[in-house]
Design an enzyme around this catalytic site. Structure first.
Site, PDB file in Angstrom:
ATOM      1  N   HIS A   1       0.822  -1.219   0.000  1.00  0.00           N
ATOM      2  CA  HIS A   1       0.000   0.000   0.000  1.00  0.00           C
ATOM      3  C   HIS A   1       0.849   1.260   0.000  1.00  0.00           C
ATOM      4  O   HIS A   1       1.965   1.297   0.537  1.00  0.00           O
ATOM      5  CB  HIS A   1      -1.010   0.008   1.143  1.00  0.00           C
ATOM      6  CG  HIS A   1      -0.449   0.031   2.527  1.00  0.00           C
ATOM      7  ND1 HIS A   1      -0.111   1.189   3.180  1.00  0.00           N
ATOM      8  CD2 HIS A   1      -0.194  -0.968   3.415  1.00  0.00           C
ATOM      9  CE1 HIS A   1       0.322   0.911   4.400  1.00  0.00           C
ATOM     10  NE2 HIS A   1       0.286  -0.389   4.568  1.00  0.00           N
TER      11      HIS A   1
ATOM     12  N   ASP B   1      -0.327   4.464   1.024  1.00  0.00           N
ATOM     13  CA  ASP B   1      -0.614   5.456   2.051  1.00  0.00           C
ATOM     14  C   ASP B   1       0.160   5.172   3.328  1.00  0.00           C
ATOM     15  O   ASP B   1       0.601   4.047   3.581  1.00  0.00           O
ATOM     16  CB  ASP B   1      -2.107   5.539   2.331  1.00  0.00           C
ATOM     17  CG  ASP B   1      -2.710   4.218   2.796  1.00  0.00           C
ATOM     18  OD1 ASP B   1      -2.305   3.168   2.271  1.00  0.00           O
ATOM     19  OD2 ASP B   1      -3.593   4.245   3.681  1.00  0.00           O
TER      20      ASP B   1
ATOM     21  N   ASP C   1       6.123   0.548   6.915  1.00  0.00           N
ATOM     22  CA  ASP C   1       4.682   0.390   6.683  1.00  0.00           C
ATOM     23  C   ASP C   1       4.226   1.370   5.612  1.00  0.00           C
ATOM     24  O   ASP C   1       3.806   2.460   5.910  1.00  0.00           O
ATOM     25  CB  ASP C   1       3.953   0.636   8.008  1.00  0.00           C
ATOM     26  CG  ASP C   1       2.471   0.369   7.917  1.00  0.00           C
ATOM     27  OD1 ASP C   1       2.050  -0.341   7.007  1.00  0.00           O
ATOM     28  OD2 ASP C   1       1.727   0.903   8.769  1.00  0.00           O
TER      29      ASP C   1
ATOM     30  N   GLU D   1      -5.071   1.792   2.763  1.00  0.00           N
ATOM     31  CA  GLU D   1      -4.974   0.666   3.694  1.00  0.00           C
ATOM     32  C   GLU D   1      -5.073   1.132   5.138  1.00  0.00           C
ATOM     33  O   GLU D   1      -5.645   0.438   5.985  1.00  0.00           O
ATOM     34  CB  GLU D   1      -3.658  -0.081   3.476  1.00  0.00           C
ATOM     35  CG  GLU D   1      -3.539  -1.379   4.254  1.00  0.00           C
ATOM     36  CD  GLU D   1      -3.046  -1.206   5.691  1.00  0.00           C
ATOM     37  OE1 GLU D   1      -3.229  -2.133   6.497  1.00  0.00           O
ATOM     38  OE2 GLU D   1      -2.483  -0.132   6.005  1.00  0.00           O
ATOM     39  N   GLU D   2      -4.553   2.320   5.418  1.00  0.00           N
ATOM     40  CA  GLU D   2      -4.474   2.772   6.805  1.00  0.00           C
ATOM     41  C   GLU D   2      -5.827   3.209   7.373  1.00  0.00           C
ATOM     42  O   GLU D   2      -5.978   3.327   8.590  1.00  0.00           O
ATOM     43  CB  GLU D   2      -3.475   3.931   6.929  1.00  0.00           C
ATOM     44  CG  GLU D   2      -2.035   3.565   6.580  1.00  0.00           C
ATOM     45  CD  GLU D   2      -1.392   2.615   7.572  1.00  0.00           C
ATOM     46  OE1 GLU D   2      -2.062   2.246   8.552  1.00  0.00           O
ATOM     47  OE2 GLU D   2      -0.227   2.248   7.368  1.00  0.00           O
TER      48      GLU D   2
ATOM     49  N   ASP E   1       2.561  -7.140   4.758  1.00  0.00           N
ATOM     50  CA  ASP E   1       2.188  -6.002   5.592  1.00  0.00           C
ATOM     51  C   ASP E   1       2.094  -6.352   7.069  1.00  0.00           C
ATOM     52  O   ASP E   1       1.564  -5.586   7.858  1.00  0.00           O
ATOM     53  CB  ASP E   1       0.847  -5.429   5.112  1.00  0.00           C
ATOM     54  CG  ASP E   1       0.586  -4.030   5.658  1.00  0.00           C
ATOM     55  OD1 ASP E   1       1.552  -3.324   5.972  1.00  0.00           O
ATOM     56  OD2 ASP E   1      -0.594  -3.655   5.766  1.00  0.00           O
TER      57      ASP E   1
ATOM     58  N   HIS F   1       4.037   2.799  12.681  1.00  0.00           N
ATOM     59  CA  HIS F   1       3.288   3.876  13.335  1.00  0.00           C
ATOM     60  C   HIS F   1       4.059   4.517  14.484  1.00  0.00           C
ATOM     61  O   HIS F   1       3.552   5.451  15.109  1.00  0.00           O
ATOM     62  CB  HIS F   1       1.919   3.408  13.831  1.00  0.00           C
ATOM     63  CG  HIS F   1       0.993   2.942  12.749  1.00  0.00           C
ATOM     64  ND1 HIS F   1      -0.380   2.956  12.887  1.00  0.00           N
ATOM     65  CD2 HIS F   1       1.231   2.441  11.513  1.00  0.00           C
ATOM     66  CE1 HIS F   1      -0.939   2.491  11.786  1.00  0.00           C
ATOM     67  NE2 HIS F   1       0.022   2.157  10.935  1.00  0.00           N
TER      68      HIS F   1
END
Length: 409
Positions: A93, A95, A126, A160-161, A189, A384
């Site tokens: 992904h 984003d 990520d 995705e987030e 992921d 994150h």
């Protein structure tokens, strides 16, 4: 064929750094996170791939009026194989999440920092590690002139987030023949630094809000009111009984049982000498796939009726989030066997095993449509967080595992 690809990948350290620097510089934040979406990052990626000689990317754009371009871009790039009826898909992904408190970062989150084997910046793990690994393998195929046994597909998705409504969920519903039932699907992921977690199953998830309504009064005259806190406390003590209603265990998961946990509690009254007339608490349920979340809700509401009868309160319910688990990817499917064989070949000493997790992944959108999918990567496990980092060696190593899946022996 395979050895040539692996040797080529061993020479790609500089390419890892260059790609990570390009991608990190573009903060692809979705509108739910205060950003303009992934368009700029997708355009830059298309330019980079074209410059490397990749086939033209197909765009599957999900309409979204909240972003300047009016859509969220999803890109599919396919290198044809000897058998063009099947494709090995790597799905990553574009984003990212916001950096959070800048004071917690040792450097600019959007300017790549290289420190030995590690690169730092928002998004480097990520999910740019997966993006880069998939590109490395594609570039090695092109450089070595290798025609893989089946198509090699890279799918770069949006959103995705924040739920995947405009990402893989949209692509899976509007792909117009992009996927086939015989394709192989890998979503890099989620994973462990040891490379041993091969995720094939997810628990169902229920976040449930429970509001207990009594009658507020002065604490010196409790007979004039109905204590919502006392009733809510009785309700909370009934929640563990859900384990008796739903007792199954599955060794794929850790813990192997379903979990039912009271969590958040909203404030009621501000002063000590007032009996509260309203209490709100929440329950987090992670439920084995064989159980229906509707049955869990019915059981909780059954406890609620007992509390209403015992305490003279009324109780309201609201679903905050409810996600019934997708079907489990069987352990004997080709994608599971090939990924585990690749891990053993690339990461000596690793003992990969099929596992389930308590949360959801985007693979669910594939599994619900009958596509067996594996979620796996070799990650530092710091997504994150401030000072997010990714290993260059593991980025290359994961590309080698992908090569094993694609070309085998």
């Amino acid at each position: 064929m395979r050895d040539a690809l692996l040797a080529c990948l061993d020479r790609k350290r500089d390419m890892v750094i260059d790609l990570q620097r390009e991608l990190t510089a573009i903060p692809a934040l979705g509108p739910d996170n205060g950003g303009p979406g992934e368009r700029e990052k997708a355009d830059r990626l298309k330019t980079l791939l074209a410059g490397m000689g990749f086939p033209e990317a197909r765009e599957i754009n999900a309409p979204d009026p909240r972003v300047p371009c009016g859509h969220r871009p999803n890109l599919a790039v396919v290198i044809p194989g000897a058998d063009t009826s099947r494709t090995f898909w790597i799905i990553s992904h574009l984003d990212i999440v916001p950096p959070g408190d800048p004071a917690l970062w040792r450097s600019d989150p959007y300017a790549l920092v290289v420190d030995g084997d590690l690169v730092y910046g928002r998004g480097v793990e990520d999910n740019q590690q997966a993006v880069v690994s998939s590109i490395l393998l594609g570039k090695a195929l092109l450089e070595e002139g290798v025609t893989p046994p089946i198509n090699y597909g890279m799918l770069f998705v949006a959103d995705e987030e924040t739920g995947s409504k405009y990402g893989l969920d949209y692509v899976a519903a509007h792909h117009d023949g992009l996927f086939s039932k015989d394709d192989l699907f890998l979503v890099p992921d989620f994973g462990l630094p040891t490379s041993e977690m091969v995720e094939v199953a997810e628990k169902s998830m229920l976040w449930y809000k429970i509001t207990v309504n009594g009658r507020q009064c002065h604490a010196s005259t409790p007979e004039a009111g109905v204590n919502s806190l006392a009733a809510a406390s009785l309700f909370v003590l009934k929640i563990p009984k859900l384990h008796e209603r739903f007792p199954a265990k599955n060794p794929l998961f850790q813990p192997a049982n379903s979990t039912f946990e009271p969590t958040k509690k909203e404030a009621n009254v501000d002063n000590i000498n007032t009996i509260p007339g309203r209490d709100v608490f929440y329950v987090d349920c992670r439920v084995l796939p064989e159980y229906s979340l509707d049955d869990v809700v019915a059981a909780i509401q059954g406890f609620g009726r007992e509390v209403e009868a015992a305490c003279g309160v009324t109780i309201d319910y609201a679903v905050v989030q409810q996600e019934q688990a997708a079907p489990t990817t069987p352990e004997d499917t080709p994608i599971v066997r090939k990924v585990m064989a690749g891990i053993r070949a690339v990461y000596p000493g690793a003992k990969p095993r099929p596992m389930g997790i308590g949360g959801g992944t985007v693979a669910a959108y594939l599994r619900r449509r009958g596509y067996p999918a594996v979620v796996w990567a070799t990650l530092e496990h710091n997504a994150h967080q401030p000072n997010e980092r990714s290993s260059i060696a593991k980025t290359i190593g994961d590309a080698k595992v992908m090569a094993h899946v694609l070309v085998g022996e």
